[in-house]
Design a protein around this motif. Structure first.
Motif, PDB file in Angstrom:
ATOM      1  N   VAL A  69      -5.340  10.259  60.987  1.00  0.00           N
ATOM      2  CA  VAL A  69      -4.020   9.878  61.734  1.00  0.00           C
ATOM      3  C   VAL A  69      -3.866   8.445  61.713  1.00  0.00           C
ATOM      4  O   VAL A  69      -4.578   7.734  62.323  1.00  0.00           O
ATOM      5  CB  VAL A  69      -4.076  10.388  63.205  1.00  0.00           C
ATOM      6  N   TYR A  90      -1.981  12.598  58.944  1.00  0.00           N
ATOM      7  CA  TYR A  90      -0.598  12.537  59.360  1.00  0.00           C
ATOM      8  C   TYR A  90      -0.665  10.764  59.137  1.00  0.00           C
ATOM      9  O   TYR A  90      -1.214   9.917  59.646  1.00  0.00           O
ATOM     10  CB  TYR A  90      -0.653  12.697  60.806  1.00  0.00           C
ATOM     11  N   ALA A  93       1.696   7.426  62.813  1.00  0.00           N
ATOM     12  CA  ALA A  93       1.724   7.980  63.891  1.00  0.00           C
ATOM     13  C   ALA A  93       1.991   6.994  65.130  1.00  0.00           C
ATOM     14  O   ALA A  93       2.443   7.648  66.072  1.00  0.00           O
ATOM     15  CB  ALA A  93       0.080   8.191  64.304  1.00  0.00           C
ATOM     16  N   LYS A 100       1.708  12.416  66.901  1.00  0.00           N
ATOM     17  CA  LYS A 100       1.003  12.694  65.594  1.00  0.00           C
ATOM     18  C   LYS A 100      -0.643  13.245  66.013  1.00  0.00           C
ATOM     19  O   LYS A 100      -1.093  14.319  65.196  1.00  0.00           O
ATOM     20  CB  LYS A 100       1.087  11.708  64.596  1.00  0.00           C
TER      21      LYS A 100
END
Length: 179
Positions: A69, A90, A93, A100
């Motif tokens: 992330v 992801y 974030a 996220k």
């Protein structure tokens, strides 16, 4: 929760993420790790995972679910790193936003208290993880060799300010945890 609790990592590792071992993960009962990317896994100006990081990921994958992330918006850079490590990821974030990270937790399908948030920054990684009730792990940043002599003014400010607020951010040779 007071600010010092929000900024207090559960575990502070001396050295990089590469010092996080399966034994440590198992000791704390963690089944998953959400990993920051920039300066936690790779230096900010590097677009590829090191062989050491690839070996570490393979070792960790045996005992825990992993997900990246990142606050970074670069699909080319973060996506390339994630694909080379064969990990879900992801982007954007905006940590300490939890959105996220919640998506990563949902994809992992694990209870939040069994997932560690691993990062090099207090006001993004640790704060976001603590806000969600995750086990937070602070590591030292991995920096590019050309930048090794430069200081980290933002991180230094975060540590200084966190200590003023009452968080104990001590770098020691041994791992420490909060009660």
């Amino acid at each position: 929760m007071t600010w010092n609790k929000f900024l207090q990592p559960n575990l502070i590792l001396n050295g990089s993420v590469l010092n996080l071992t399966p034994e440590i993960i198992q000791h704390y009962g963690l089944k998953g790790l959400v990993l920051d990317v920039d300066e936690t896994l790779v230096p900010i100006r590097v677009g590829a995972a090191s062989p050491e990081l690839k070996d570490w990921v393979e070792q960790m994958r045996i005992c825990t679910t992993l997900c990246l992330v990142s606050n970074n918006l670069s699909e080319a850079r973060i996506g390339s790193i994630a694909r080379s490590l064969n990990l879900p990821y992801y982007l954007g974030a905006a940590k300490p936003s939890r959105r996220k990270i919640r998506s990563a937790l949902q994809a992992m399908d694990l209870p939040v208290h069994q997932v560690g948030m691993v990062g090099d920054r207090l006001f993004t990684d640790v704060l976001a993880g603590n806000r969600l009730g995750m086990f937070t792990i602070l590591v030292e940043p991995i920096v590019h060799p050309d930048a090794a002599l430069r200081s980290h003014p933002i991180r230094n400010f975060e540590v200084w300010f966190s200590e003023i607020l009452g968080a104990s951010i001590i770098s020691q040779d041994t791992k420490i945890h909060k009660d």
